[in-house]
Design an enzyme around this catalytic site. Structure first.
Site, PDB file in Angstrom:
ATOM      1  N   GLU A  86      -4.414  11.407  12.143  1.00  0.00           N
ATOM      2  CA  GLU A  86      -4.111  11.453  13.570  1.00  0.00           C
ATOM      3  C   GLU A  86      -2.839  10.661  13.895  1.00  0.00           C
ATOM      4  O   GLU A  86      -2.020  11.086  14.720  1.00  0.00           O
ATOM      5  CB  GLU A  86      -5.289  10.891  14.384  1.00  0.00           C
ATOM      6  CG  GLU A  86      -6.572  11.687  14.238  1.00  0.00           C
ATOM      7  CD  GLU A  86      -7.483  11.180  13.128  1.00  0.00           C
ATOM      8  OE1 GLU A  86      -8.706  11.289  13.272  1.00  0.00           O
ATOM      9  OE2 GLU A  86      -6.957  10.666  12.097  1.00  0.00           O
ATOM     10  N   CYS A  88     -12.041   7.983  13.435  1.00  0.00           N
ATOM     11  CA  CYS A  88     -12.757   6.725  13.220  1.00  0.00           C
ATOM     12  C   CYS A  88     -12.726   5.862  14.489  1.00  0.00           C
ATOM     13  O   CYS A  88     -11.819   5.959  15.308  1.00  0.00           O
ATOM     14  CB  CYS A  88     -12.162   5.963  12.039  1.00  0.00           C
ATOM     15  SG  CYS A  88     -10.423   5.544  12.218  1.00  0.00           S
ATOM     16  N   LEU A  94      -9.144   9.660 -22.010  1.00  0.00           N
ATOM     17  CA  LEU A  94      -9.795   9.972 -20.736  1.00  0.00           C
ATOM     18  C   LEU A  94      -8.992   9.561 -19.508  1.00  0.00           C
ATOM     19  O   LEU A  94      -9.557   9.374 -18.437  1.00  0.00           O
ATOM     20  CB  LEU A  94     -11.195   9.340 -20.661  1.00  0.00           C
ATOM     21  CG  LEU A  94     -12.282   9.984 -21.510  1.00  0.00           C
ATOM     22  CD1 LEU A  94     -13.599   9.253 -21.303  1.00  0.00           C
ATOM     23  CD2 LEU A  94     -12.450  11.469 -21.209  1.00  0.00           C
ATOM     24  N   GLY A 154     -25.944  17.940 -20.714  1.00  0.00           N
ATOM     25  CA  GLY A 154     -27.205  18.625 -20.459  1.00  0.00           C
ATOM     26  C   GLY A 154     -28.207  17.747 -19.736  1.00  0.00           C
ATOM     27  O   GLY A 154     -28.940  18.208 -18.862  1.00  0.00           O
TER      28      GLY A 154
END
Length: 388
Positions: free
Chosen positions: A57, A90, A219, A323
């Protein structure tokens, strides 16, 4: 008859497009876009770029000020305007002032909000503040799309748990490696670049100790592998995800390549690391002790811990861990990168799942997206799992 005009829909569509521009840089804050209009004219737009910096905003209001004629008071640039915002403005003071107050001070006449903010610090208070100031507020335009833009933020605020995605790369016959463990490379370079961008969208990446030992992986997000995104995103702007290694029995070696990248690492075990290890580990490495479930780290406890700071978590792991997350109904999405290759019946499966004996036991899967990436295909599924 719909309460939303064609113009309303066009403007909120644009606001959602703007919100998505922040998906690589805003975490742990939500992605928010804002469009300001006066009549049928756009006078300002903006999106939230980074936590601690001005919200959408404010960027839109500043652009409106810069677009006015020189003989107009800048503080009056948005008087009577309509603000289209993808998330409720907010109402609290954080690292930046409340956006609801900024819109009130700018004297806008109407605010269209896609979805209410589930953050307890906001949760309708921003909308109430606007209405108390005499501003007309409409809520709900493209609500589902706005939730999807912030699926991780929304889930964490509502449940305390992060949005969990499982990523696998597999052959047409569902294998991740040959029977002897050889797996480089199943998917092509274009898919691997896409995975780099996927990592960048997540707050944390979780893997298992066996993956670290077998692949000696880093990673991290590598700027030179982001493809066209690297042209618009500076390397210094990259928010490296927290790298989480599940190391139940404290097997990791400090010589692992993972430690060479000096960004945060969390080692999670079910027993304490030795004093020697604690004293020798690099400063960017933290250790966490969690309960054991069947000899492995309790995944629900893990996600509760990560949910304190992380909106979204990406599971990049072997078949057992990937899994288990699905089996325990902890996964929200499954990303499947599928290569046009066959690895054979004895190849390693991409997921270790129970021996389902009835179709009703299997997880419910909904296809959200399908893309062709070079010769590969990427499938994104929504998982609605039933805990067995």
């Amino acid at each position: 008859m719909s309460m939303w005009s064609t113009f309303d829909r066009q403007m909120m569509t644009r606001a959602l497009q703007l919100a998505r521009k922040g998906r690589y840089t805003t975490r742990p804050n939500p992605n928010v876009g804002c469009v300001l209009t006066l009549g049928q004219k756009v006078i300002g737009e903006g999106f939230h770029k980074k936590a601690g910096e001005p919200h959408a905003e404010v960027h839109a209001l500043e652009q409106a000020k810069s677009n006015i004629h020189s003989n107009t008071d800048p503080n009056e640039s948005a008087r009577g305007a309509t603000a289209y915002v993808t998330l409720e403005p907010c109402s609290h003071f954080g690292r930046t002032p409340p956006c609801a107050l900024a819109l009130i001070h700018a004297k806008v006449s109407r605010v269209v909000v896609a979805v209410q903010d589930p953050n307890p610090n906001v949760a309708g208070k921003g909308i109430a503040l606007l209405r108390e100031a005499g501003i007309h507020v409409d809520v709900g335009l493209y609500q589902n799309e706005a939730i999807a833009v912030n699926d991780g933020f929304m889930k964490r605020m509502e449940t305390g748990m992060p949005y969990v995605s499982v990523k696998v790369a597999a052959s047409i016959d569902g294998k991740t490696a040959l029977s002897n463990g050889i797996s480089k490379w199943i998917t092509a370079a274009a898919s691997r670049r896409d995975v780099q961008r996927l990592r960048l969208r997540h707050c944390a990446i979780v893997t298992g100790i066996n993956t670290v030992i077998e692949d000696d992986c880093s990673l991290n997000v590598r700027h030179n592998e982001l493809g066209e995104l690297s042209e618009s995103l500076a390397e210094t702007a990259i928010l490296q995800p927290l790298r989480v290694v599940l190391d139940s029995n404290c097997q990791i070696s400090l010589s692992a390549k993972l430690f060479l990248t000096k960004t945060p690492i969390l080692l999670v075990s079910t027993q304490p690391y030795s004093a020697e290890f604690i004293n020798s580990k690099p400063s960017h490495v933290e250790c966490l002790l969690l309960p054991s479930l069947n000899g492995r780290v309790d995944l629900k406890s893990l996600f509760k811990h990560l949910g304190k700071d992380c909106n979204s978590v990406l599971i990049e792991a072997g078949a057992t861990l990937a899994g288990a997350v699905i089996e325990q109904a902890l996964a929200d999405e499954l990303w499947l990168y599928q290569a046009p290759i066959l690895l054979g019946s004895q190849g390693r499966s991409c997921l270790t799942l129970p021996d389902y004996l009835q179709m009703s036991q299997t997880p419910e899967i909904t296809l959200l997206d399908e893309r062709k990436i070079g010769e590969d295909r990427c499938f994104r599924f929504k998982l609605t799992s039933k805990k067995l």
